[in-house]
Motif scaffolding. Structure first.
Motif, PDB file in Angstrom:
ATOM      1  N   CYS A  90      -0.678  10.491 -19.512  1.00 51.22           N
ATOM      2  CA  CYS A  90       0.044  11.748 -18.327  1.00 51.22           C
ATOM      3  C   CYS A  90       0.248  13.009 -19.002  1.00 51.22           C
ATOM      4  O   CYS A  90      -0.010  13.108 -20.362  1.00 51.22           O
ATOM      5  CB  CYS A  90       1.087  11.069 -17.741  1.00 51.22           C
ATOM      6  SG  CYS A  90       2.613  10.696 -18.918  1.00 51.22           S
ATOM      7  N   LEU A  91       0.800  13.702 -18.327  1.00 52.01           N
ATOM      8  CA  LEU A  91       1.275  14.974 -18.908  1.00 52.01           C
ATOM      9  C   LEU A  91       2.832  15.422 -19.036  1.00 52.01           C
ATOM     10  O   LEU A  91       3.226  15.093 -17.875  1.00 52.01           O
ATOM     11  CB  LEU A  91       0.751  16.287 -17.954  1.00 52.01           C
ATOM     12  CG  LEU A  91      -0.737  16.298 -17.865  1.00 52.01           C
ATOM     13  CD1 LEU A  91      -1.164  17.636 -16.881  1.00 52.01           C
ATOM     14  CD2 LEU A  91      -1.640  16.607 -19.031  1.00 52.01           C
ATOM     15  N   MET A  92       3.320  15.249 -20.089  1.00 54.92           N
ATOM     16  CA  MET A  92       4.733  15.274 -20.458  1.00 54.92           C
ATOM     17  C   MET A  92       5.046  16.629 -20.680  1.00 54.92           C
ATOM     18  O   MET A  92       4.659  17.647 -21.238  1.00 54.92           O
ATOM     19  CB  MET A  92       4.984  14.516 -21.618  1.00 54.92           C
ATOM     20  CG  MET A  92       4.971  12.859 -21.452  1.00 54.92           C
ATOM     21  SD  MET A  92       5.508  11.752 -22.290  1.00 54.92           S
ATOM     22  CE  MET A  92       7.268  11.965 -22.148  1.00 54.92           C
ATOM     23  N   GLY A 114      -4.491   9.095 -24.287  1.00 53.18           N
ATOM     24  CA  GLY A 114      -5.709   9.509 -24.233  1.00 53.18           C
ATOM     25  C   GLY A 114      -6.277   9.734 -22.874  1.00 53.18           C
ATOM     26  O   GLY A 114      -7.076   9.120 -21.820  1.00 53.18           O
ATOM     27  N   ALA A 115      -5.682  10.770 -22.137  1.00 51.68           N
ATOM     28  CA  ALA A 115      -5.651  10.942 -20.780  1.00 51.68           C
ATOM     29  C   ALA A 115      -7.199  11.708 -20.596  1.00 51.68           C
ATOM     30  O   ALA A 115      -7.360  12.583 -21.154  1.00 51.68           O
ATOM     31  CB  ALA A 115      -4.759  12.014 -20.287  1.00 51.68           C
ATOM     32  N   LEU A 116      -7.900  11.607 -19.431  1.00 48.62           N
ATOM     33  CA  LEU A 116      -9.011  12.293 -18.893  1.00 48.62           C
ATOM     34  C   LEU A 116      -8.457  13.542 -18.208  1.00 48.62           C
ATOM     35  O   LEU A 116      -7.659  13.516 -17.145  1.00 48.62           O
ATOM     36  CB  LEU A 116      -9.744  11.540 -17.914  1.00 48.62           C
ATOM     37  CG  LEU A 116     -10.808  10.472 -18.383  1.00 48.62           C
ATOM     38  CD1 LEU A 116     -11.227   9.693 -17.180  1.00 48.62           C
ATOM     39  CD2 LEU A 116     -12.043  11.341 -19.093  1.00 48.62           C
ATOM     40  N   GLU A 269       2.409   1.896 -25.455  1.00 48.51           N
ATOM     41  CA  GLU A 269       1.137   1.335 -25.933  1.00 48.51           C
ATOM     42  C   GLU A 269       0.054   2.202 -25.982  1.00 48.51           C
ATOM     43  O   GLU A 269      -0.983   2.429 -26.791  1.00 48.51           O
ATOM     44  CB  GLU A 269       0.537   0.141 -25.039  1.00 48.51           C
ATOM     45  CG  GLU A 269      -0.448  -0.544 -25.299  1.00 48.51           C
ATOM     46  CD  GLU A 269      -1.920  -0.157 -25.078  1.00 48.51           C
ATOM     47  OE1 GLU A 269      -3.124  -0.209 -25.486  1.00 48.51           O
ATOM     48  OE2 GLU A 269      -1.804   0.977 -24.212  1.00 48.51           O
ATOM     49  N   GLU A 270       0.099   3.314 -24.905  1.00 41.89           N
ATOM     50  CA  GLU A 270      -1.003   4.225 -24.961  1.00 41.89           C
ATOM     51  C   GLU A 270      -0.932   5.400 -26.237  1.00 41.89           C
ATOM     52  O   GLU A 270      -2.071   6.121 -26.492  1.00 41.89           O
ATOM     53  CB  GLU A 270      -1.038   5.162 -23.543  1.00 41.89           C
ATOM     54  CG  GLU A 270      -1.057   4.306 -22.414  1.00 41.89           C
ATOM     55  CD  GLU A 270      -2.620   3.871 -22.389  1.00 41.89           C
ATOM     56  OE1 GLU A 270      -3.317   4.033 -23.239  1.00 41.89           O
ATOM     57  OE2 GLU A 270      -2.923   3.026 -21.284  1.00 41.89           O
ATOM     58  N   LEU A 402     -12.626   1.062 -13.019  1.00 39.00           N
ATOM     59  CA  LEU A 402     -13.302   2.269 -13.162  1.00 39.00           C
ATOM     60  C   LEU A 402     -12.552   3.446 -13.362  1.00 39.00           C
ATOM     61  O   LEU A 402     -11.370   3.429 -12.685  1.00 39.00           O
ATOM     62  CB  LEU A 402     -14.333   2.392 -12.070  1.00 39.00           C
ATOM     63  CG  LEU A 402     -15.459   1.405 -12.019  1.00 39.00           C
ATOM     64  CD1 LEU A 402     -16.349   1.653 -10.498  1.00 39.00           C
ATOM     65  CD2 LEU A 402     -16.297   1.606 -12.978  1.00 39.00           C
ATOM     66  N   GLY A 403     -12.826   4.448 -14.045  1.00 39.43           N
ATOM     67  CA  GLY A 403     -12.118   5.706 -14.296  1.00 39.43           C
ATOM     68  C   GLY A 403     -10.779   5.519 -15.061  1.00 39.43           C
ATOM     69  O   GLY A 403      -9.938   6.224 -14.841  1.00 39.43           O
ATOM     70  N   MET A 404     -10.774   4.508 -15.886  1.00 39.22           N
ATOM     71  CA  MET A 404      -9.603   4.349 -16.751  1.00 39.22           C
ATOM     72  C   MET A 404      -9.155   5.631 -17.482  1.00 39.22           C
ATOM     73  O   MET A 404      -9.825   6.203 -17.905  1.00 39.22           O
ATOM     74  CB  MET A 404      -9.838   3.077 -17.794  1.00 39.22           C
ATOM     75  CG  MET A 404      -8.420   2.678 -18.134  1.00 39.22           C
ATOM     76  SD  MET A 404      -8.937   1.317 -19.350  1.00 39.22           S
ATOM     77  CE  MET A 404      -9.668   0.120 -18.407  1.00 39.22           C
ATOM     78  N   HIS A 405      -7.832   5.823 -17.491  1.00 37.97           N
ATOM     79  CA  HIS A 405      -7.018   7.052 -18.066  1.00 37.97           C
ATOM     80  C   HIS A 405      -7.405   8.173 -16.928  1.00 37.97           C
ATOM     81  O   HIS A 405      -6.886   9.250 -17.717  1.00 37.97           O
ATOM     82  CB  HIS A 405      -7.425   7.009 -19.319  1.00 37.97           C
ATOM     83  CG  HIS A 405      -6.963   6.198 -20.350  1.00 37.97           C
ATOM     84  ND1 HIS A 405      -7.074   6.356 -21.594  1.00 37.97           N
ATOM     85  CD2 HIS A 405      -6.487   4.761 -20.187  1.00 37.97           C
ATOM     86  CE1 HIS A 405      -6.409   5.230 -22.260  1.00 37.97           C
ATOM     87  NE2 HIS A 405      -5.981   4.325 -21.350  1.00 37.97           N
TER      88      HIS A 405
END
Length: 436
Positions: A90-92, A114-116, A269-270, A402-405
């Motif tokens: 996410c965006l923090m 590891g956000a897209l 975890e991320e 699908l589209g993970m992250h």
């Protein structure tokens, strides 16, 4: 009690819509457990456990351990465990985030995990998280906030001003993804003032002397939904990995209480799990020690226990099928995925996968396998970390996604319900948790 796939997916979407941060996910889980009669424990006080009873403990608001203390107790019975994680990319918001530029008020952000990044543009965003504040009496307090309304967006740069946008646009994480909240006023804007107002709105009677600090993240306000021409898909933010958290809770609540069964949902975890409340921290290991009651009993308990680490898997993408190994491309709605990696990025071995396949067959749920291509980097989960920290036999599985992250991910409408049924069977399984 949830009895059908449709009921399960409806409840899952409701959970996803409210679990906008790890803190909110744990708060919702606590409410669900308390409704089912589970009792909260404290880590710094003695535990008085009754056979058949349900218990839970929370760490740092973002991690939780919940368990049923089985009627058939004893180290030789082991603990049947499921693991997941509460955080998502996410965006923090940065600590000093306020920016005024070209007549607009913005908040600076950090990229968490590891956000897209491309999918975050042109979305209706809200803000949620945890805030620490000082009361007039000098007491430190913490409160969860969730603005819920769309209060921000990250506008794309028009193609007229970037003719290469569809060929090679790169996203600069420092300059290109700064959310816009409003036009600036002459008196200026303060995030802390916004947070004080929101706390008073959400928590009646809160007395605030000063906002001290915060952990806030932006999220997409588009609600989760069952979509597709034949309603075969679930589309939502945070499927990785709140889908697994919800599935684990429902399986635990549906267990019959004969065995000691446990669910652990860790934060962080991320970003590697190296924190006091992450999978590399002491939370789960200390719980197992207390459940065992002694050094020798703990060794026996570990030997006879089993962990199913649940974290979403990569479904084969129809437009990029060559990114998968030809024999290991999981498809949505064809069952949960057993993850295998020879370099131990996943904790699965033939013994742990064998037990899972047996339990899946008993529930008539199909199972798939995933192995990353040899020329691609493999991700990881809490599985190997949990196995290393506790010594417990561990398996890595997940629902194909699908589209993970991405800011919005996609999973099959059948798979989470199938995984829930397997985990319920695992929790109730009275046989040995290792091969003879």
């Amino acid at each position: 009690m949830i009895d059908t796939q449709d009921e399960f997916n409806q409840a899952l979407c409701m959970f996803l819509s409210r679990a906008t941060t790890p803190y909110h996910a744990v708060g919702l889980t606590v409410s669900r457990l308390q409704q089912a009669g589970f009792i909260q424990l404290a880590q710094d006080k003695p535990w008085a456990l009754e056979p058949g009873g349900g218990y839970f403990l929370v760490h740092n608001h973002g991690s939780i351990v919940a368990f049923r203390y089985g009627r058939e107790v004893g180290p030789e019975r082991g603990v049947r465990m499921v693991g997941a994680h509460t955080d998502s990319p996410c965006l923090m918001v940065k600590p000093s985030p306020e920016i005024e530029s070209e007549g607009l008020f913005q908040l600076g952000v950090q990229v968490y995990g590891g956000a897209l990044l491309n999918p975050w543009f042109d979305r209706d965003l809200s803000l949620a998280g945890r805030v620490s504040y000082l009361c007039p009496r000098g007491t430190l307090r913490a409160a969860l906030v969730d603005f819920r309304d769309a209060i921000a967006t990250i506008p794309s740069l028009a193609i007229h001003l970037d003719s290469d946008a569809n060929r090679k646009r790169e996203v600069n994480a420092q300059t290109a993804i700064v959310p816009v909240l409003c036009q600036t006023a002459s008196e200026g804007m303060s995030l802390r003032d916004m947070l004080a107002m929101q706390i008073r709105k959400e928590h009646s009677g809160a007395e605030i002397e000063q906002i001290l600090d915060f952990e806030l993240s932006f999220y997409d306000t588009q609600l989760p939904a069952v979509i597709g021409l034949r309603k075969q898909f679930i589309a939502s933010a945070r499927l990785d990995n709140l889908l697994s958290c919800f599935t684990g809770v429902e399986a635990l609540l549906q267990s019959d209480g004969s065995q000691t069964t446990l669910l652990v949902c860790n934060d962080h975890e991320e970003v590697g799990s190296v924190s006091a409340s992450g999978a590399s921290g002491p939370l789960l290991a200390s719980c197992l020690q207390r459940l065992a009651g002694g050094t020798e009993a703990h060794a026996a308990l570990v030997e006879h226990s089993f962990m199913v680490s649940t974290d979403n898997a990569h479904a084969v993408h129809p437009n990029f099928a060559n990114r998968h190994d030809g024999n290991h491309g999981p498809r949505m709605n064809e069952g949960p995925v057993i993850k295998v990696n020879a370099s131990q990025r996943y904790a699965t071995n033939s013994e742990t996968s064998g037990l899972f396949r047996m339990l899946a067959a008993r529930e008539s749920v199909p199972v798939q396998s995933f192995v990353v291509r040899n020329d691609m980097r493999c991700g990881s989960t809490i599985g190997p970390l949990t196995a290393a920290m506790t010594g417990v036999k561990t398996l890595d599985v997940g629902v194909p996604t699908l589209g993970m992250h991405s800011v919005r991910e996609l999973a099959g409408a059948e798979d989470a319900w199938g995984l829930c049924r397997i985990l319920r069977g695992f929790y109730n399984y009275a046989g040995p948790l290792s091969a003879a």
